[in-house]
Design a protein around this motif. Structure first.
Motif, PDB file in Angstrom:
ATOM      1  N   THR A  21     -29.510 -17.464  10.851  1.00 42.18           N
ATOM      2  CA  THR A  21     -30.277 -16.116  10.215  1.00 42.18           C
ATOM      3  C   THR A  21     -29.934 -14.871  11.024  1.00 42.18           C
ATOM      4  N   LEU A  22     -29.673 -14.896  12.172  1.00 44.90           N
ATOM      5  CA  LEU A  22     -29.854 -13.576  13.128  1.00 44.90           C
ATOM      6  C   LEU A  22     -28.401 -12.948  13.160  1.00 44.90           C
ATOM      7  N   LEU A  23     -27.507 -13.640  13.165  1.00 38.58           N
ATOM      8  CA  LEU A  23     -26.115 -13.265  12.861  1.00 38.58           C
ATOM      9  C   LEU A  23     -25.879 -12.697  11.457  1.00 38.58           C
ATOM     10  N   THR A  24     -26.398 -13.277  10.341  1.00 33.33           N
ATOM     11  CA  THR A  24     -26.398 -12.636   9.030  1.00 33.33           C
ATOM     12  C   THR A  24     -26.938 -11.290   9.173  1.00 33.33           C
ATOM     13  N   ARG A  25     -28.267 -11.040   9.846  1.00 34.20           N
ATOM     14  CA  ARG A  25     -28.771  -9.652   9.689  1.00 34.20           C
ATOM     15  C   ARG A  25     -27.844  -8.739  10.689  1.00 34.20           C
ATOM     16  N   ILE A  26     -27.482  -9.137  11.737  1.00 35.51           N
ATOM     17  CA  ILE A  26     -26.430  -8.594  12.647  1.00 35.51           C
ATOM     18  C   ILE A  26     -25.179  -8.051  12.058  1.00 35.51           C
ATOM     19  N   VAL A  27     -24.733  -9.110  11.351  1.00 36.07           N
ATOM     20  CA  VAL A  27     -23.561  -8.527  10.629  1.00 36.07           C
ATOM     21  C   VAL A  27     -23.699  -7.184   9.620  1.00 36.07           C
ATOM     22  N   ILE A  28     -24.698  -7.414   8.613  1.00 37.87           N
ATOM     23  CA  ILE A  28     -25.025  -6.549   7.639  1.00 37.87           C
ATOM     24  C   ILE A  28     -25.543  -5.189   8.415  1.00 37.87           C
ATOM     25  N   ILE A  29     -26.016  -5.051   9.445  1.00 35.68           N
ATOM     26  CA  ILE A  29     -26.475  -3.896  10.166  1.00 35.68           C
ATOM     27  C   ILE A  29     -25.240  -3.338  10.600  1.00 35.68           C
ATOM     28  N   GLU A  30     -23.931  -4.292  11.062  1.00 33.52           N
ATOM     29  CA  GLU A  30     -22.923  -3.839  11.432  1.00 33.52           C
ATOM     30  C   GLU A  30     -21.918  -3.248  10.256  1.00 33.52           C
ATOM     31  N   GLY A  31     -22.321  -3.091   9.050  1.00 36.71           N
ATOM     32  CA  GLY A  31     -21.530  -2.698   7.861  1.00 36.71           C
ATOM     33  C   GLY A  31     -20.895  -3.954   7.178  1.00 36.71           C
ATOM     34  N   VAL A  32     -21.238  -5.150   7.211  1.00 38.19           N
ATOM     35  CA  VAL A  32     -20.214  -5.997   6.560  1.00 38.19           C
ATOM     36  C   VAL A  32     -21.111  -6.291   4.829  1.00 38.19           C
ATOM     37  N   CYS A  33     -20.510  -6.109   4.213  1.00 39.26           N
ATOM     38  CA  CYS A  33     -20.961  -6.432   2.844  1.00 39.26           C
ATOM     39  C   CYS A  33     -21.909  -7.526   2.822  1.00 39.26           C
ATOM     40  N   GLU A  34     -23.173  -7.342   2.111  1.00 39.96           N
ATOM     41  CA  GLU A  34     -24.274  -8.390   2.308  1.00 39.96           C
ATOM     42  C   GLU A  34     -23.798  -9.666   1.268  1.00 39.96           C
ATOM     43  N   LYS A  35     -23.030  -9.518   0.231  1.00 37.59           N
ATOM     44  CA  LYS A  35     -22.608 -10.459  -0.456  1.00 37.59           C
ATOM     45  C   LYS A  35     -21.720 -11.442   0.309  1.00 37.59           C
ATOM     46  N   GLU A  36     -20.851 -10.881   1.155  1.00 39.63           N
ATOM     47  CA  GLU A  36     -20.136 -11.694   2.127  1.00 39.63           C
ATOM     48  C   GLU A  36     -21.038 -12.382   3.169  1.00 39.63           C
ATOM     49  N   ALA A  37     -21.792 -11.632   4.003  1.00 44.48           N
ATOM     50  CA  ALA A  37     -22.576 -12.256   5.026  1.00 44.48           C
ATOM     51  C   ALA A  37     -23.468 -13.464   4.556  1.00 44.48           C
ATOM     52  N   TYR A  38     -24.172 -13.201   3.436  1.00 42.24           N
ATOM     53  CA  TYR A  38     -24.991 -14.343   2.633  1.00 42.24           C
ATOM     54  C   TYR A  38     -23.961 -15.292   2.274  1.00 42.24           C
ATOM     55  N   GLU A  62     -18.414 -22.086  16.426  1.00 45.85           N
ATOM     56  CA  GLU A  62     -17.451 -21.866  15.432  1.00 45.85           C
ATOM     57  C   GLU A  62     -18.137 -20.918  14.230  1.00 45.85           C
ATOM     58  N   ILE A  63     -19.593 -21.090  14.393  1.00 54.48           N
ATOM     59  CA  ILE A  63     -20.466 -20.190  13.479  1.00 54.48           C
ATOM     60  C   ILE A  63     -20.239 -18.766  13.983  1.00 54.48           C
ATOM     61  N   VAL A  64     -20.511 -18.448  15.337  1.00 52.59           N
ATOM     62  CA  VAL A  64     -20.464 -17.473  15.979  1.00 52.59           C
ATOM     63  C   VAL A  64     -19.043 -16.621  15.557  1.00 52.59           C
ATOM     64  N   GLU A  65     -17.939 -17.422  16.010  1.00 53.93           N
ATOM     65  CA  GLU A  65     -16.872 -16.804  15.635  1.00 53.93           C
ATOM     66  C   GLU A  65     -16.494 -16.398  14.326  1.00 53.93           C
ATOM     67  N   ASN A  66     -16.915 -17.284  13.169  1.00 51.44           N
ATOM     68  CA  ASN A  66     -16.842 -16.853  11.868  1.00 51.44           C
ATOM     69  C   ASN A  66     -17.588 -15.308  11.508  1.00 51.44           C
ATOM     70  N   PHE A  67     -18.558 -15.387  12.091  1.00 51.17           N
ATOM     71  CA  PHE A  67     -19.558 -14.128  11.994  1.00 51.17           C
ATOM     72  C   PHE A  67     -18.714 -12.933  12.481  1.00 51.17           C
ATOM     73  N   MET A  68     -18.348 -13.302  13.769  1.00 55.73           N
ATOM     74  CA  MET A  68     -17.556 -12.235  14.424  1.00 55.73           C
ATOM     75  C   MET A  68     -16.306 -11.730  13.655  1.00 55.73           C
ATOM     76  N   ILE A  69     -15.562 -12.388  13.063  1.00 52.40           N
ATOM     77  CA  ILE A  69     -14.513 -12.300  12.197  1.00 52.40           C
ATOM     78  C   ILE A  69     -14.866 -11.034  11.175  1.00 52.40           C
ATOM     79  N   LEU A  70     -15.963 -11.414  10.237  1.00 52.39           N
ATOM     80  CA  LEU A  70     -16.497 -10.802   9.399  1.00 52.39           C
ATOM     81  C   LEU A  70     -16.668  -9.350   9.892  1.00 52.39           C
ATOM     82  N   ILE A  71     -17.258  -9.014  11.241  1.00 52.06           N
ATOM     83  CA  ILE A  71     -17.261  -7.861  11.656  1.00 52.06           C
ATOM     84  C   ILE A  71     -16.002  -7.158  12.011  1.00 52.06           C
TER      85      ILE A  71
END
Length: 180
Positions: A21-38, A62-71
């Motif tokens: 949940t936290l990573l999802t919010r962070i990546v959206i703040i970082e400019g990742v498209c919401e559709k991709e993040a969710y 693995e989760i952290v890494e995949n969210f990092m890749i989005l950013i």
């Protein structure tokens, strides 16, 4: 004993869901498209954690890494103008529609003049060029991954005619669509 094990599992699940949940919010703040993040978030939250065959710590990494890749993927167009970032997302999400500066300006309730000026000022590139660049990127994907003809791609990307599409394609890639 059994109980502590079970409690650990529940606690781990609780923390893992919290991290997602936290990573999802962070990546959206970082400019990742919401559709991709969710969609990444939903993919993980939809799993049955109790049936996982990997170590919890490995899974969390693995989760952290995949969210990092989005950013990382977004970083190449992270500008300090929220409007510009929104426009870029809009273009990327609507690359196959008839994107015109005036239509984008209407969508964001701003004048086409201001839109063009602001976009160029922030990115150093005209919005029209950016739209063409994105369309060409998408057409490269269509040419290499589908069996659509050049004519079909011209129509799909809303270019007026095939020779104009080929001209734009060559300008951005240095080769013609058929060579590509």
């Amino acid at each position: 004993s059994m109980e502590t094990d079970n409690f650990d599992n529940l606690l781990l699940i609780y923390y893992t869901v919290g991290i997602i949940t936290l990573l999802t919010r962070i990546v959206i703040i970082e400019g990742v498209c919401e559709k991709e993040a969710y969609s990444l978030s939903d993919a993980y939250l939809g799993l049955n954690f109790k049936k996982l065959k990997v170590e919890p710590i490995q899974f969390i990494c693995e989760i952290v890494e995949n969210f990092m890749i989005l950013i990382e993927n977004e970083k190449f167009y992270k500008y300090n103008s929220q409007l510009v970032n929104k426009i870029i997302n809009y273009v990327k999400n609507n690359v196959n529609s008839n994107l015109k500066v005036i239509q984008i300006a209407n969508h964001f309730h701003i004048s086409p003049e201001y839109l063009s000026y602001h976009f160029k000022n922030v990115t150093g590139m005209s919005l029209k060029s950016f739209i063409n660049q994105e369309k060409i990127e998408f057409s490269k994907y269509l040419l290499s991954s589908t069996d659509l003809t050049i004519m079909e791609i011209t129509i799909a990307l809303n270019y007026t005619d095939q020779s104009y599409f080929s001209k734009v394609f060559k300008k951005y890639t240095k080769v013609s669509p058929s060579q590509y």
